[in-house]
Design an enzyme around this catalytic site. Structure first.
Site, short mmCIF file in Angstrom:
data_model
loop_
_atom_site.label_atom_id
_atom_site.label_comp_id
_atom_site.label_asym_id
_atom_site.label_seq_id
_atom_site.Cartn_x
_atom_site.Cartn_y
_atom_site.Cartn_z
N LYS A 106 119.05 -71.45 -15.66
CA LYS A 106 118.23 -72.23 -15.58
C LYS A 106 117.54 -72.16 -16.69
CE LYS A 106 118.19 -75.98 -13.12
NZ LYS A 106 119.29 -77.01 -12.17
P1 NAD Z 1 114.46 -87.23 -12.22
O1 NAD Z 1 113.34 -86.87 -13.38
O2 NAD Z 1 115.93 -88.17 -12.88
O3 NAD Z 1 114.32 -88.01 -11.26
C1 NAD Z 1 113.18 -87.44 -10.27
C2 NAD Z 1 112.58 -88.03 -9.17
O4 NAD Z 1 111.43 -88.04 -7.76
C3 NAD Z 1 112.15 -89.51 -9.63
O5 NAD Z 1 112.52 -90.34 -9.43
C4 NAD Z 1 110.05 -88.64 -9.22
O6 NAD Z 1 109.55 -89.90 -8.95
C5 NAD Z 1 110.86 -88.18 -8.12
N1 NAD Z 1 109.44 -87.72 -7.90
C6 NAD Z 1 108.64 -86.62 -8.73
N2 NAD Z 1 107.95 -86.28 -7.91
C7 NAD Z 1 108.00 -86.36 -6.42
C8 NAD Z 1 106.65 -86.69 -5.79
N3 NAD Z 1 106.34 -86.40 -5.72
N4 NAD Z 1 107.70 -87.25 -4.54
C9 NAD Z 1 108.82 -87.98 -4.57
N5 NAD Z 1 109.13 -88.11 -5.59
C10 NAD Z 1 108.24 -87.87 -6.76
O7 NAD Z 1 115.84 -85.93 -11.76
P2 NAD Z 1 116.94 -85.66 -10.87
O8 NAD Z 1 117.68 -85.08 -12.15
O9 NAD Z 1 116.63 -86.40 -10.73
O10 NAD Z 1 116.97 -84.35 -10.36
C11 NAD Z 1 116.11 -84.79 -8.82
C12 NAD Z 1 116.62 -83.18 -8.65
O11 NAD Z 1 117.89 -82.80 -8.34
C13 NAD Z 1 116.43 -82.02 -9.19
O12 NAD Z 1 115.86 -80.95 -7.69
C14 NAD Z 1 116.98 -80.99 -9.87
O13 NAD Z 1 116.67 -79.79 -9.82
C15 NAD Z 1 118.27 -82.02 -8.35
N6 NAD Z 1 119.58 -81.36 -9.01
C16 NAD Z 1 120.04 -82.61 -10.49
C17 NAD Z 1 121.26 -82.47 -10.63
C18 NAD Z 1 121.32 -83.53 -11.95
O14 NAD Z 1 122.52 -83.87 -11.90
N7 NAD Z 1 120.48 -84.27 -12.41
C19 NAD Z 1 122.24 -81.84 -10.37
C20 NAD Z 1 121.76 -81.14 -8.79
C21 NAD Z 1 120.54 -80.85 -8.68
#
Ligand code: NAD
Length: 416
Positions: A106
């Protein structure tokens, strides 16, 4: 265990539970508790106002016994080395659970991407890539997007890496735009995997996805696509949220409309016909399926008994603490853990890498069929272990993931 937990303390506690269940050799347990390599970098960026700023960044490579390192890059103001280490460890287990030939890594950069211009983000990304250059690459470590990084970020990484190499290397990074070797289906893959996991869990608890009430915390890449896919399959999306707060409607929200509203207004809040609620209330909303898809440590001992959902599907990494796991398990809530539920993203990243290495381009149908097979196979394997061990799905998934990595390390041996 105290509830003042960090993602790393949670990850280490989960490893301890799995090691105990697997009766793992203490030396091997100790190896897996530490990343193989952690690189800290200072990223110097010329800002638009002419000033120069230095951003802290890192890349943590946990274990690569089953294949090259693989993992996202996160841009967030509160990124720490400990958090990135936990995320790298989860990637190792996740790749093993979904059975793809990668180890876990990561990356993180401590910055507020929301306040930076596109030019500043491009310069930061390219500089970060040059600092990581010797440690990444198609057979070493293949980055991907995570919070506040996207397909454009990956294109900048590919271009920087390729410019230094002197030829195009699309396989050095995944999650790229289609125009430069990205895979069909990658954008929605994590969320499709989350919804497939929800469907499989629902099947086993006498629920149907169609008509189920779904609440989603986080309306970013994972949350918005998960809400949309669930809605398209007939679920009723009753609550969604972002960093500014949440919205609720017992009648159900149209995620496409909410997305349009967020694009204009900057947040999901104040969406017409819905009630503004807090992020905590989204987690506690009356629903059948809850999808936390934002940050770590959201479901804790303090709120676990208030979770109404019958099924929790972890779109985010590490949203539930071990103490909360116990509470949910005791009250009969089925929790599909992150290392299984959100592994669709890395599975399709793997498909992208294979397509790049073989210079092929698969159809969306091909990609999604392979994803469906991988997710169902992993879910069944985890479910079988949980039944045999009479454990929750997290413990079972950890046993599968940690067990496979431990087996690979033992087979390779320790050199020198
Ligand atoms: P992103 O940046 O696209 O979205 C994150 C979202 O979380 C945003 O809508 C933001 O406003 C919201 N957020 C931030 N702080 C917050 C809070 N305190 N309360 C509520 N919402 C809040 O990120 P993403 O890619 O969607 O990733 C989200 C999670 O999924 C992370 O934990 C990431 O590690 C995990 N993840 C992502 C992927 C991927 O393919 N993008 C794959 C596996 C896991």
């Amino acid at each position: 265990m105290p509830e003042t937990q960090t993602p790393l303390s949670v990850a280490l506690e989960q490893l301890r539970i799995a090691a105990e269940k697997l009766d793992l050799d203490p030396g091997l347990h100790c190896m897996l508790a530490h990343p193989k390599r952690a690189l800290i970098v200072s990223i110097t960026v010329k800002m638009d106002d002419g000033n120069t700023r230095v951003f802290k960044g890192c890349r943590v490579q946990h274990w690569d016994a089953r294949g090259p390192f693989k993992g996202g890059i996160r841009y967030h103001p509160s990124v720490t080395l400990d958090e990135v280490t936990a995320l790298a460890m989860w990637m190792t287990w996740k790749c093993a659970v979904i059975d793809i030939p990668y180890g876990g890594a990561k990356g993180g950069v401590c910055c507020n991407a929301k306040e930076m211009s596109k030019g500043e983000l491009e310069r930061l990304t390219r500089r970060y890539t040059t600092l990581l250059y010797d440690f990444i690459g198609p057979y070493r470590d293949v980055p991907a997007p995570d919070m506040y990084t996207d397909a454009q970020t990956m294109a900048w990484i590919m271009d920087t890496y390729s410019q230094i190499k002197g030829y195009s290397v699309p396989e050095c990074v995944t999650g790229k735009p289609l125009s430069v070797g990205g895979s069909e289906g990658r954008e929605e893959a994590t969320s499709l995997g989350v919804v497939i996991s929800a469907r499989e869990a629902a099947k086993r608890s006498g629920l149907k996805l169609k008509g189920a009430a779904v609440a989603v915390q986080g309306f970013g890449s994972v949350g918005w696509h998960a809400a949309k896919i669930a809605y398209d399959l007939g679920s009723k999306v009753v609550a969604v949220s972002d960093s500014a707060g949440g919205i609720y409607s017992a009648k159900g929200l149209n995620p496409y409309d909410v997305y349009k509203h967020k694009s204009k207004a900057g947040s999901v809040i104040n969406y017409k016909g819905s009630q503004n609620i807090t992020n905590e209330e989204v987690l506690e909303a009356e629903c059948d399926i809850l999808i936390p898809a934002a940050l770590e440590n959201q479901i804790t001992k303090a709120n676990a008994d208030k979770i109404e959902a019958k099924i929790v599907v972890e779109g985010a990494n590490g949203p539930t603490t071990p103490e909360a796991d116990k509470v949910l398990h005791q009250k009969g809530t089925i929790l599909v853990p992150d290392i299984l539920a959100n592994s669709g993203g890395v599975a399709t990243s793997y498909f992208e890498w294979v397509q790049n290495l073989t210079r092929e381009h698969w159809t969306l149908e091909d990609v999604n069929r392979k994803l469906e097979n991988k997710m169902v196979e992993a879910f069944n394997s985890v479910h079988k272990i949980a039944k045999k061990e009479k454990s929750d799905l997290r413990t079972a998934a950890l046993m599968l993931g940690v067990g496979r990595v431990a087996e690979a390390i033992k087979t390779l041996g320790l050199w020198p």
